[in-house]
Structures are given as C-alpha cells and as structure tokens.
Design a protein around this motif. Structure first.
Motif, short mmCIF file in Angstrom:
data_model
loop_
_atom_site.label_atom_id
_atom_site.label_comp_id
_atom_site.label_asym_id
_atom_site.label_seq_id
_atom_site.Cartn_x
_atom_site.Cartn_y
_atom_site.Cartn_z
N LYS A 312 -12.09 -3.34 -10.33
CA LYS A 312 -10.70 -2.88 -10.39
C LYS A 312 -9.97 -3.34 -9.13
N THR A 313 -8.80 -3.94 -9.35
CA THR A 313 -7.96 -4.41 -8.26
C THR A 313 -6.56 -3.83 -8.43
N THR A 314 -6.01 -3.28 -7.37
CA THR A 314 -4.68 -2.68 -7.45
C THR A 314 -3.88 -3.03 -6.20
N ASP A 315 -2.56 -2.96 -6.34
CA ASP A 315 -1.67 -2.96 -5.17
C ASP A 315 -0.50 -2.05 -5.47
N PHE A 316 0.16 -1.60 -4.41
CA PHE A 316 1.27 -0.65 -4.53
C PHE A 316 2.23 -0.92 -3.38
N GLU A 317 3.52 -1.14 -3.71
CA GLU A 317 4.50 -1.46 -2.69
C GLU A 317 5.77 -0.62 -2.89
N ILE A 318 6.36 -0.19 -1.78
CA ILE A 318 7.62 0.57 -1.79
C ILE A 318 8.52 0.01 -0.70
N VAL A 319 9.77 -0.19 -1.05
CA VAL A 319 10.82 -0.49 -0.07
C VAL A 319 11.82 0.65 -0.15
N LYS A 320 11.93 1.41 0.93
CA LYS A 320 12.80 2.59 0.92
C LYS A 320 13.89 2.45 1.96
N LEU A 321 15.12 2.68 1.55
CA LEU A 321 16.28 2.62 2.42
C LEU A 321 16.94 3.99 2.45
N GLU A 322 17.20 4.50 3.66
CA GLU A 322 17.79 5.83 3.83
C GLU A 322 18.97 5.74 4.78
N ALA A 323 20.00 6.52 4.48
CA ALA A 323 21.14 6.56 5.38
C ALA A 323 21.83 7.90 5.30
#
Length: 778
Positions: A312-323
């Motif tokens: 099993k191979t996985t990846d997980f990515e998040i780009v979060k912008l807050e203001a």
C-alpha cells in the motif's frame, strides 16, 4: 441533482483557492490570524494543532483525555503527551482514540499498529463516522471507510479530538452520521529542536523515528518547518505475517504577511505486509497451530505466505491559507489531495484446509487441475482532489456568521482477476456471462466476459457541500449556534466489467440532503459549562448500489439520523469531569434483495436506536499524580427485532493512574470493552416462516463475544537529553476474541467448535507485548 456552489465550481473549473488568493491581496495590513491550526499551540499544550482551547488546570494537564468548556457536543481530547508517555510508538490512531468513552476497536491481531484495526463509536462502525486530518475528511471512494495504518502513523499526529456526534454544519465528510475522529498534524514550533527514537520489542519489532523542528527562520520571514519520518520492521504476532512501514511527513508554516499565513503539508506512507485479503483463522486451524495462526511456508496450501501479500502506497497534501480580514473576521481556505494504492495478491479462501479440495480450471473452463492453488490479484487505487473555503465574519458584538463550501472530486480504478497461484496463469473459474439486452444497462449487449475476470472498473465521485452557521451570544456566557448544511453526492461507474454483474456498464446515481443543526453552550462560571445539540446526520449508499443490472429498479435512499445530546463540563484545580446523555434515531438502513424479475435491487429496511450515557473524570491527587476513569453505557438496538446491533459493545470503561514527576513518567491504563455480538440481527422478511425467524435468532445469539480488557503499562526515565522507556501492552496477556467473521457456511450446531467444517474466522487480542525504547531530545 448537482447544484449550488459545488456544481458551479466544477462546471467553471475554478478552485476556491484561486478566489481566496485574489481576495487576500487586498488585506496586507490586517492583524494576523490566531487560529491554532497554523501551528501555534494553545498555552496549555493540551490540544496542540487544533482550534480547541482547554482550561489549564493540573487535572487537565495530566488527564489522558479531557474536554473543553466550550464544547457543544460530547468530545474527548487526547494530547501528544499520552501518545509519547503511555503508548508504544507503533500505535495507530484507533489505538490512541481507544482511551476515550464509547470507543472500541477490533483488528490489530498482528500487534498494536502492526495490522489494520477498525474503531467503533457508540456502536457505529467504520464508514458510519468521519475521520479528518487538519480539518480535511478522508476515506475510501467506494464507501467512506478507513485504513488505520495507511496514511497517518502516530509520528504524524499531535492531537486527536473524538467528537461523539455528527458535529456542526462546518463538520464535513460523507459520513456526518455517527461521530468524528479528528486528527491534527504535528505542530511547527517557534524554537529549534528535535527528537530521535529507537525502539525494539516483541515479535522482533524495530522502530526508528526522527523529528526536526527548525523553529522560526528569520531569513525566511519567520517560516517554521517540522519534518518527521519513521521506519518499522516486524515479524508480527501472527504466523508468517511480517510488516514494514515507511513514513515521511513535512509541514511548513509561512507568514506571508502580518495578516496572512500559508501552511504547506505533505506526507508519504508505504506499507508492505503478508496477509490474506480476508484474514483470520478458523478454530480448526487454531487447534492445530495455535490461535495466532495465519500463514505458513507450504506452497501447496492457500495459507502459503508467498501467495498472500499486499503493498500500500499513499500520499496526502494540504495547502492552507488563513487571514484575518477584519477584527473578529477570518478567511480560510484548504486545497487538498490524497492518493491511495492497494496492490494485493491473495489466495481465494484461507479457511480451506483439505488439500484435495484445492483446484483451478484451465483455459477451457471445465478441466480441473487438482492441487493447483486458486487466488486473485486486486487493485484499488484512487486520487481525490478537494477544496474547503470558510469565511467567518463578526456581524455584531453578539453575532458571528460563518459560511463556507467544499468541492471534491475523485477518480478510482479497481480490479480483481482470478489467477492460478501455482502456475502464475489465469484461473478461468467465473461463471460464463453474456451482457444482456435492455432493460438491463449494458454498454455492449451480447459481449461475453472472460471467465478469469471478477471485475475491472473505473469510477468517479463529484461531491459538494455548502454550510452556514450563526453564533449568537445574547448574554455573557451563553452561546447559541443554529446552522444548516446542504450536500450533493454524485457517483459514476465506467466499468469494462462491472463488479457483480461482470459486464460492461456506465452507471450513475446522485444523492442530496439538507441537514439542520442547533447547538448551545452556557458557561455558568469559569469552571462549569452546560451544552446541548440537535443535529441531522446523513450517510450515502455505498458504490455497491451500482453493482446491479439497472439502478432505476432500486429505491435506496441515504441513511439518516436524528441526534439529541446534552452534557456538562467541569474543570476545577484538581478535578476535571464531564458527562453526557444521547439519543440517536437511525433509519433507512441499506439492504439488498434478489427480485425474481429485476434481479439484485437495493432498498432501505428498518433502522436502529442508539441511546446512552458517557462520562470521564480525572483527579490530580498531587501535582505529579493523577487518577482517571471514564465509561459509557451504550444501547444500540435494531428497531424490528429489539436486539443489539452487531459489533456494538453494551458498555465501555477505562481507568488508571498517571505519574509525571520530574524525569519520571509512569502510567497504568486499562480499557474494558463490554459484551457484543459479531453480527447484526436478521430483520424478518414478509415471507419468512416462524422457523426461519427462530433459526436467524439462534444464529445471532451463537456469535456472542464476551467482554475483554486491555491493560497497558508504560514507564520512562530521563537522563539528561536521553529518555529510556518500556511499554507493556496487554499486560495480563488477555488473548480473548475481539471479533468473528461468520461465513454463513457453518451449521448452527458447529459454531464455536474446532471442526474442519467450521469456516468462521476468529480474531484475538495479540497478547502481551513488551517494547523498550531510547529517545534523544535536542
């Protein structure tokens, strides 16, 4: 129908991320957002990574699980200190959440964190509640189930918050139904530091782990970076079941300007292990080789380890912008993607023991070759893309409005192909199928399906949700929050050979729901608050509902729940206690039937009623010593039969002692899971005779699972920058049954007997395991 924000965004091909980026360009001089998810931890350090603030009392600091005075539904917050001080480093998120009330689990019979486990919340099963990571819901794309060892090992988790309820309108996911397990990523800290850990223990289990916090880097405008990775290698508790895990995680918190923060997160995970696709062993096999038998080294049997392995191979990515766009008003956006790839080779049936029954067919589909071992290859891989935007505006000193939306789409490929494991060729074992004419939906009527194909399909998901909440504070200490969420889910199958029907089909279905909720929190004093919640829950049917000749013959609708719950939270200097009661009416249970005219159709039958009482308490005897207990009484009955639903314990309880004295850390924690039944009761059909109903009831009671407990002892001592520790899981070696997979092939009078005609698979606690570790902190 697809409608609202999600449909518009998909048709235009515009991500909410782009919209937010444009809006943020005008906010260069506003005050910085203070959301704790940016990596800035609350002062207490109890719920780091989350936006939950917990009162800084000694009881809360020492408690393994606590709650917030601002809670609006029953919750338990598990801090990083419990993960570091009281659990083995291999623990998965289900094991971490197990310390909380009403949570049980099974699986993990290969060792804690060394095999997949499944958690239950109040009797709701995996797939009936959401799991999120930094606010992003994730799960399989055929149904919203999860894999505890696949995405996020414990080195990637700072805090876990278990919400025992569907949550508010902004709580997103396909299973806003039975609760939420919210995982929060490792915190990026202001100061430079790190940790190196090496662990060795039972089952020849090795773990190496490292973590580095760069602290604020002045040359990069105060950017903070946290990186962690781990390697696990074990023989496993079960026979011939080795397991390896590689994980890398990185998160950067970038202050773009005084008012804007950008967070970039990514993790990669790779697992390799030997295990049959339908693991577990029979009582007959255990009578010969022990209760932890799984695989062997005999290539003439289906249990041969070389025929049963998975990557099993996985990846997980998040780009979060807050203001922070104005005083009391914030704008937040998360763009995310995750990937899952399961490549499995498995024997057909590891419960088969008589070698003379093993056979496979050759290319002519008729001639059997005695002794060849049948099996299959399996692929399940998907990529999910999504975006969550949320705007919070303070309308007045007593009113704050939150609006937002989620769009998500997925692409999935799944296949199973029959093979001859002995020769490596195809196994032409499936029934001959010719694609039928209308009214069945077949892409190529008259086409014959190869008899080694179980299925080969692509599918797509296109989901959207829009939500609004209005928090009103009419008087000091009182917060009332009504809200509303609309959800749309569309699924499509483009199958070369569809699952179950086994011919080419292009099918689709769409579901939507309107979900209101109302929450209230009344802080009577700085130490005491009361809360209550009304909420509607929703669960979409599995992709299985499209594995039929014509979906229009089915009348299945989403499962629904109506939730009522209320409780209180008290945080004194030395005493922390919270308790709640709940009642959940669940209806529209999914079921399939075989219609003599239309074939397999999906519909809804009956439902269940979930009711109970829960509580948790911690008392700090001294500054260094705390005792705790929590528990629940959980009634989960099927409405027609009035019997407890399957895999729903009737109660849970936990207790223990925790010591944090200078360089010493010590804990003894015991969790008791109450009795349960392996299967849900069979709802009598309109044509069932009294004898059939009695037989079904007898089968239900035959698969009763007794209560069992799991005790964990952990102790460590710091010597300068080094910490030496030991953990003993299942201290009392309680190797009891935790679940049973009944095949339906076992006669009633043979259930529970070690006979070669009993094909039920039994799963046990892994038994006592000891691990020792050395940690270097810098």
């Amino acid at each position: 129908m697809e409608k609202g924000f999600g449909s518009l965004a998909r048709s235009a091909g515009v991500s909410a991320m782009a919209l937010v980026l444009g809006m943020l360009s005008t906010t260069a001089h506003a005050d910085a957002a203070a959301d704790a998810e940016s990596g800035t931890a609350p002062a207490t350090g109890i719920a780091e990574g989350s936006d939950i603030v917990v009162t800084a009392t000694r009881a809360n600091e020492i408690a393994p699980a606590t709650s917030s005075l601002e809670a609006r539904q029953p919750q338990s917050i598990v801090s990083r200190s419990l993960i570091e001080d009281s659990l083995p480093a291999t623990a998965d998120f289900d094991q971490i959440a197990l310390i909380t009330p009403s949570v049980s689990n099974f699986g993990g019979n290969n060792g804690i964190g060394l095999g997949e486990s499944k958690a239950q919340i109040r009797g709701f099963q995996d797939g009936e509640y959401n799991i999120t990571y930094d606010g992003v819901p994730f799960g399989d794309t055929n149904d919203p189930t999860h894999h505890s060892t696949t995405f996020f090992p414990s080195n990637t988790i700072e805090t876990i918050v278990v919400d025992r309820g569907p949550g508010n309108a902004s709580q997103l996911g396909q299973a806003s139904f039975g609760g939420n397990i919210n995982l929060f990523s490792r915190a990026a800290r202001d100061d430079f530091g790190g940790q190196l850990k090496a662990s060795y223990g039972s089952f020849d289990t090795w773990l190496l782990r490292g973590l580095l916090n760069t602290g604020a880097i002045d040359a990069l405008g105060g950017t903070k970076l946290v990186v962690t990775g781990q390697y696990v290698d074990t023989n496993g508790r079960s026979s011939h079941s080795p397991y390896k895990n590689y994980n890398l995680f990185a998160k950067a918190v970038v202050p773009v300007s005084p008012d804007v923060t950008l967070t970039l997160l990514g993790t990669y995970n790779h697992n390799k292990f030997n295990q049959p696709d339908k693991d577990g062993s029979t009582l007959y096999q255990q009578s010969l080789y022990g209760k932890h038998f799984s695989l062997n080294d005999d290539p003439t049997t289906e249990q041969y380890f070389g025929y049963n392995h998975t990557t099993k191979t996985t990846d997980f990515e998040i780009v979060k912008l807050e203001a922070q766009i104005a005083p009391g008003s914030t704008l937040e956006n998360r763009a995310y993607t995750y990937y899952y790839d399961n490549e499995t080779l498995s024997a057909n049936d590891v419960t088969v023991w008589d070698k003379s029954t093993l056979s496979t067919t050759l290319a002519d589909g008729k001639t059997k070759v005695a002794g060849d071992v049948p099996g299959y290859t399996k692929t399940n891989k998907y990529r999910v893309y999504g975006d969550i935007a949320k705007l919070k505006v303070q309308l007045a000193p007593i009113a704050t409005l939150t609006v937002g939306a989620q769009i998500e789409w997925s692409r999935t490929y799944r296949q199973q192909t029959d093979v001859d494991l002995t020769t490596g060729g195809f196994n032409y074992v499936e029934k001959a199928v010719t694609a039928p004419p209308p009214p069945a939906i077949a892409t190529n009527p008259g086409e014959k399906t190869p008899q080694y194909i179980k299925f080969d399909q692509n599918s797509q998901g296109n989901n959207a949700a829009e939500f609004v909440e209005l928090e009103i504070k009419p008087v000091p200490g009182l917060s009332i929050t009504p809200g509303f969420k609309h959800v749309d889910y569309n699924r499509k199958i483009f199958a070369r050979w569809n699952q179950t029907t086994r011919y080419a089909q292009n099918l689709t279905n769409t579901y939507d729901a309107n979900l209101p909720f109302l929450q209230a929190n009344w802080q009577v004093s700085p130490q005491l608050s009361f809360y209550g919640e009304y909420a509607r829950g929703f669960l979409i049917p599995s992709l299985t509902s499209l594995y039929v000749a014509n979906p229009s013959f089915s009348n299945v609708v989403p499962e629904r729940s109506t939730n009522y719950q209320a409780g209180f939270v008290f945080h004194g200097d030395h005493l922390s206690v919270d308790a709640d009661v709940y009642s959940i009416d669940f209806k529209n249970k999914f079921a399939s039937t075989n219609d003599p005219v239309f074939g397999t159709v999906w519909t809804n039958i009956g439902g269940a009623l979930y009711q109970g009482i829960e509580g948790q308490v911690t008392y700090a005897v001294t500054q260094d010593l705390g005792i705790f207990a929590n528990g629940s009484l959980n009634r989960a009955i099927e409405k027609t039969t009035r019997l407890q639903v399957g895999q729903a314990p009737k109660y849970t309880a936990a207790g223990g002692v925790i010591v944090k004295h200078g360089p010493i850390r010590f804990s003894l924690i015991d969790k008791l899971t109450g009795p349960q039944y392996a299967n849900s009761p069979t709802v009598p059909g309109p044509t069932d005779s009294a004898a059939t109903t009695a037989q079904n009831r007898a089968l239900y009671f035959a698969y009763r699972i007794k209560a069992y407990n799991t005790a964990i002892l952990a102790a460590s001592y710091e010597i300068g920058p080094f910490r030496v520790g030991v953990e003993v899981t299942d201290l009392f070696n309680s190797q009891n049954v935790v679940t049973i997979t009944s095949t339906g092939k076992t006669a009633l009078n043979q259930i529970g007997l070690p006979l070669n005609t009993n094909f039920d698979q039994y799963y046990y606690q892994p038994g006592r395991a000891v691990s020792g570790d050395i940690t270097f902190t810098f």
